[in-house]
Design an enzyme around this catalytic site. Structure first.
Site, PDB file in Angstrom:
ATOM      1  N   PRO A 156      12.846   6.314   2.891  1.00  0.00           N
ATOM      2  CA  PRO A 156      12.432   6.297   1.478  1.00  0.00           C
ATOM      3  C   PRO A 156      12.240   7.724   0.974  1.00  0.00           C
ATOM      4  O   PRO A 156      11.237   8.377   1.258  1.00  0.00           O
ATOM      5  CB  PRO A 156      11.109   5.511   1.507  1.00  0.00           C
ATOM      6  CG  PRO A 156      10.608   5.681   2.913  1.00  0.00           C
ATOM      7  CD  PRO A 156      11.775   5.904   3.812  1.00  0.00           C
ATOM      8  N   ASP A 171      10.583  12.474   3.158  1.00  0.00           N
ATOM      9  CA  ASP A 171      10.442  11.117   3.689  1.00  0.00           C
ATOM     10  C   ASP A 171       9.031  10.613   3.378  1.00  0.00           C
ATOM     11  O   ASP A 171       8.032  11.134   3.887  1.00  0.00           O
ATOM     12  CB  ASP A 171      10.683  11.164   5.208  1.00  0.00           C
ATOM     13  CG  ASP A 171      10.620   9.779   5.849  1.00  0.00           C
ATOM     14  OD1 ASP A 171      10.158   8.822   5.186  1.00  0.00           O
ATOM     15  OD2 ASP A 171      11.042   9.674   7.020  1.00  0.00           O
ATOM     16  N   HIS A 172       8.967   9.593   2.553  1.00  0.00           N
ATOM     17  CA  HIS A 172       7.652   9.110   2.107  1.00  0.00           C
ATOM     18  C   HIS A 172       6.841   8.492   3.243  1.00  0.00           C
ATOM     19  O   HIS A 172       5.645   8.308   3.140  1.00  0.00           O
ATOM     20  CB  HIS A 172       7.837   8.089   0.980  1.00  0.00           C
ATOM     21  CG  HIS A 172       6.774   8.174  -0.088  1.00  0.00           C
ATOM     22  ND1 HIS A 172       5.430   8.297   0.209  1.00  0.00           N
ATOM     23  CD2 HIS A 172       6.857   8.156  -1.440  1.00  0.00           C
ATOM     24  CE1 HIS A 172       4.735   8.345  -0.906  1.00  0.00           C
ATOM     25  NE2 HIS A 172       5.590   8.270  -1.937  1.00  0.00           N
ATOM     26  N   ARG A 173       7.530   8.143   4.354  1.00  0.00           N
ATOM     27  CA  ARG A 173       6.800   7.585   5.486  1.00  0.00           C
ATOM     28  C   ARG A 173       6.013   8.668   6.219  1.00  0.00           C
ATOM     29  O   ARG A 173       5.056   8.401   6.931  1.00  0.00           O
ATOM     30  CB  ARG A 173       7.782   6.933   6.473  1.00  0.00           C
ATOM     31  CG  ARG A 173       8.564   5.788   5.870  1.00  0.00           C
ATOM     32  CD  ARG A 173       9.684   5.347   6.788  1.00  0.00           C
ATOM     33  NE  ARG A 173      10.576   6.457   7.140  1.00  0.00           N
ATOM     34  CZ  ARG A 173      11.610   6.358   7.953  1.00  0.00           C
ATOM     35  NH1 ARG A 173      11.900   5.200   8.500  1.00  0.00           N
ATOM     36  NH2 ARG A 173      12.355   7.413   8.218  1.00  0.00           N
TER      37      ARG A 173
END
Lengths: 484, 338
Positions: free
Chosen positions: A281, A455-457
């Site tokens: 994401p 990376d939103h994670r």
């Protein structure tokens, strides 16, 4: 109990006629004593009793025909009861199955039958089964193979145990000693290997459904049709725009269109970046950085460089600036894996380099510990070798962060795709002279936009923004680059 | 096309060839006055006379030896073995002489002879009369070995064997020789159909796909081809599409046909009734591994007879003899239990 069976007296004999019974029902008979006379196509033959006892029952009367193998009479240990002896001869077919097995008394209610008759218990097959199974020619043979019974193709190389040998089995894996434990070879069938190679799939990334988790053709087909990325080959990184997806959408070419077959690198780029964009994401944060001090410093450094000291490029300074910012913001120098965040100890910065029909990302390792000069010295030959396609695998792997610089192409701003295995990529655009507000005045300034694609994670927007603040501070106060 | 039994097809083949070519004659035990042990030559003595239908003493060496001499002198003998097991006393004549004379004489002599007779495992004939010995003949360069599975091939291939200029061993499938037309038609429609054309004699060394399929290739010959066809029907019920390849001749061996099939199905089961160890299926499996390795999705499976002298007991015989369920199980092994 013993059956008297109509014997086969010749190749072509299918049936025989009873000439006469030499014993009557109820008579005592001795083993070896003739009991019945049978007519065959060649001659009349007397058939002897195989066991001693009493003739209990006659199934086929003189003059009647019976098929080879039919039970024509029964000898028992005791004299028959009165009603049995007076009973008329029943049909052989109906009677035969009643003959009692001796040792294998229970022809296995358990276990599945293949439908041709009662079951032979596993431990007794094939030793005990046969004799105990009466067989009439008019019926299917009363033998089936028990569960676990090795098929008849089992015996190779030796007689079966019951005949004095040791059985080995075709097709059963043979344990072979030797070979180091732990060095497990990837199991895949030949056609699966061939298909994977043809399609540039990495078998190690597939899940096998065959024996011992071996990969079979069906697994490769499933992987190909899933469109997911199982590509082989080392890192190729990203720059926008994203390359064509690796998935199965197929488009036909119109007349006159040029069709270019992809080489391994292009296929890898297609697969890896599709995987990245589909599974990571991405979020994007853009910042505008004033470049005047940075460019001035570079000019000073290069103008005052000593004999034999190479020049420092804009990219070199950018690498070091990012290293400083990454040390301040270790979360950006991380990677997501299985619901964990792995923060990397060293800062290894990849620089995307465009090459003929592709791109590759040489990696400058341990930037946090290297001076700007050291980075410059290392980066120049790396980029040259990258353009010549001569990088060694350890020179383009192991990155923790990537810079993609389209500054040469008069680009205002763009976004990139994260190189799998990293948490962020910095998309660097052109340095442009733009009207800027400085101390309340509109003045022309050299400015550059950078976009962090993250990376939103691994991090949230704030962390990305704080990283850009750090980077902006370092670049606008470039002595930090030298100090870092 | 007539629908006939395998055994009648053999009779027709002999008749047509004897009518066509006066140099063809029959020699063997009980071929004349007794009408043939299996009545294949019933009526032949009356029709062709004792010079062309020769009853011999019980001496297979004599039968084959006479045949070899006659063949070298220009006749076309058809030597009948009452059972192929009885060819063993004459094995020296077959392997050392029939097979090698053409070579040893630098091609000055040829040996156009046929050695034919019933072969294979048959109901309760026990260890010495119920066995499949094709591997022995296949191990002799100079021979051709024919293993017809259908009435059409029983006729056609026997005729081809008679017309061939080399010694040809024709192994007839006793187990299915007397099956009625309905039995064949039940296995597969048209399986008992035999061309009427007296000049129908197929080329030796050409295998045939008797049933098309996509998932697994069942390779067999002689009786086992009918077993494979029955297995294919059972597999179909389980959603598995099996292709059945009938080899028809073992020497020359046509591997192109099974290999083409395996390239399509990626899986192979090789079926024979003879002993597995050092048997024909071993040769065929080895060639598949050598020539189609990268097409295989599973190890080649063999289904063979047990490596034991064939027991007399019906029950033990059943255990020692391959049937369609064994073929089904082997096919499923190649599909990893599908």
């Amino acid at each position: 109990m013993a059956d008297i069976i109509l014997p086969k007296m010749g190749d072509a004999m299918e049936e025989g006629r009873i000439v006469q019974w030499l014993k009557n029902v109820g008579d005592a008979v001795k083993a070896g004593e003739p009991v019945v006379e049978i007519e065959t196509d060649k001659s009349n033959v007397e058939v002897e009793a195989e066991e001693s006892g009493f003739l209990q029952k006659i199934n086929t009367q003189p003059g009647e025909l019976a098929p080879v193998g039919a039970v024509i009479a029964v000898i028992g240990a005791e004299a028959p009861s009165a009603d049995a002896s007076s009973a008329p001869a029943p049909a052989p077919a109906a009677e035969a199955p009643k003959a009692e097995p001796k040792a294998a008394a229970a022809p296995a209610e358990s276990g599945k039958s293949n439908g041709t008759g009662p079951k032979v218990p596993e431990e007794t097959a094939p030793k005990a089964a046969p004799e105990e199974n009466p067989s009439g020619a008019s019926q299917p043979v009363m033998v089936t193979r028990a569960e676990g019974w090795k098929p008849f193709d089992s015996f190779v190389g030796a007689l079966p145990e019951n005949l004095g040998g040791t059985a080995s089995v075709i097709g059963e894996p043979i344990a072979v000693s030797g070979g180091s434990a732990g060095s497990e070879r990837l199991k895949a069938t030949p056609v699966a290997r061939a298909m994977a190679q043809a399609n540039n799939l990495d078998l190690a990334r597939l899940k096998g459904s065959g024996p011992d988790g071996g990969i079979v053709k069906a697994d490769v087909e499933a992987a190909l049709s899933s469109g997911a990325n199982f590509a082989t080959a080392p890192a190729a990184a990203s720059t926008a725009p994203a390359t064509a997806p690796a998935s199965s959408v197929s488009v036909s070419a119109a007349e006159g269109d040029e069709v270019v077959e992809y080489n391994a690198m292009r296929r890898t780029i297609a697969r890896r970046l599709t995987e990245s964009k589909q599974t990571i994401p991405h979020f994007y944060v853009t910042s505008e950085i004033d470049m005047q001090a940075y460019l001035d410093l570079r000019e000073q450094i290069n103008a005052s460089a000593g004999e034999g000291q190479g020049k420092v490029s804009v990219t070199d300074m950018l690498v070091k600036a990012c290293a400083v910012a990454l040390v301040e913001n270790p979360v950006v120098n991380s990677v997501f894996s299985d619901n964990t965040r792995i923060t990397r100890k060293s800062v290894n910065i990849g620089v995307a380099v465009a090459i003929a029909d592709g791109l590759i990302v040489p990696v400058v390792k341990n930037c946090e510990n290297k001076s700007l000069r050291a980075i410059a010295k290392e980066t120049r030959p790396l980029i040259e070798r990258a353009r010549e396609n001569k990088l060694k695998p350890d020179e383009y792997t192991g990155g923790t962060f990537t810079i993609s610089n389209l500054g040469q192409y008069d680009v205002e701003n763009f976004a990139a795709i994260i190189n799998p295995g990293e948490a962020a990529i910095l998309a660097v655009s052109s340095v442009r002279e733009v009207p800027a507000v400085v101390d309340g005045q509109i003045v022309p300034r050299k400015r550059m936009k950078v976009t962090l694609c993250a990376d939103h994670r691994v991090m949230d927007g704030v962390a990305g923004a704080i990283f850009l603040q750090s980077l902006k501070r370092v670049i606008e106060n470039p002595l930090q680059i030298l100090a870092g | 096309m007539a629908k006939i039994r395998y055994t009648d097809a053999l009779t027709l083949a002999l008749q047509e060839e004897m009518d066509r070519d006066e140099s063809v004659f029959i020699i063997g035990e009980e071929v004349g006055q007794y009408l043939g042990t299996l009545q294949v030559t019933k009526g032949f003595l009356e029709k062709y006379g004792k010079n062309r239908v020769v009853d011999t003493p019980i001496s297979e060496v004599g039968i084959i030896g006479t045949g070899i001499g006659a063949a070298m002198a220009g006749l076309r003998p058809v030597c009948e073995m009452m059972r192929m097991d009885f060819a063993l006393p004459a094995y020296d004549q077959i392997a050392q002489h029939a097979a090698k004379i053409r070579y040893m004489f630098g091609g000055q002599f040829k040996v156009p002879m046929v050695i034919r007779g019933p072969s294979g495992v048959v109901n309760q004939l026990s260890a010495q009369h119920s066995q499949a010995l094709e591997a022995l003949f296949c191990h002799c360069p100079g021979l051709k070995v024919v293993v017809p599975a259908t009435p059409a091939d029983a006729k056609g291939l026997l005729k081809s064997a008679i017309r061939d200029d080399n010694p040809v061993v024709v192994l007839e499938a006793l187990k299915i020789q007397f099956q009625k037309v309905d039995w064949w038609e039940e296995i597969q429609e048209g399986l008992s159909e035999v061309p009427d054309d007296p000049d129908f004699y197929p080329e030796l060394g050409k295998a045939k796909v008797l049933r098309e399929g996509t998932d697994v290739t069942l390779v067999g010959y002689s009786t086992m081809t009918t077993t494979n066809l029955r297995a294919a029907k059972l597999l179909e019920k389980d959603g598995i599409s099996a292709e059945v390849v009938d080899l028809r001749t073992l020497l020359p061996l046509d591997m192109a046909t099974p290999l083409a099939s395996i390239k399509k199905t990626h899986r192979a089961v090789v079926v024979q009734e003879q002993w597995g160890l050092y048997g024909c299926a071993a040769e065929i499996s080895a060639q598949i591994a050598e020539r189609a390795f990268y097409d295989l999705d599973a190890p080649v499976q063999r289904v063979t007879g047990a490596f034991v002298p064939m027991p007399y007991s019906r029950a033990l015989e059943t255990l020692a003899y391959p049937n369609e369920n064994d073929v089904v199980a082997a096919a499923k092994r190649t599909l990893y239990g599908k």
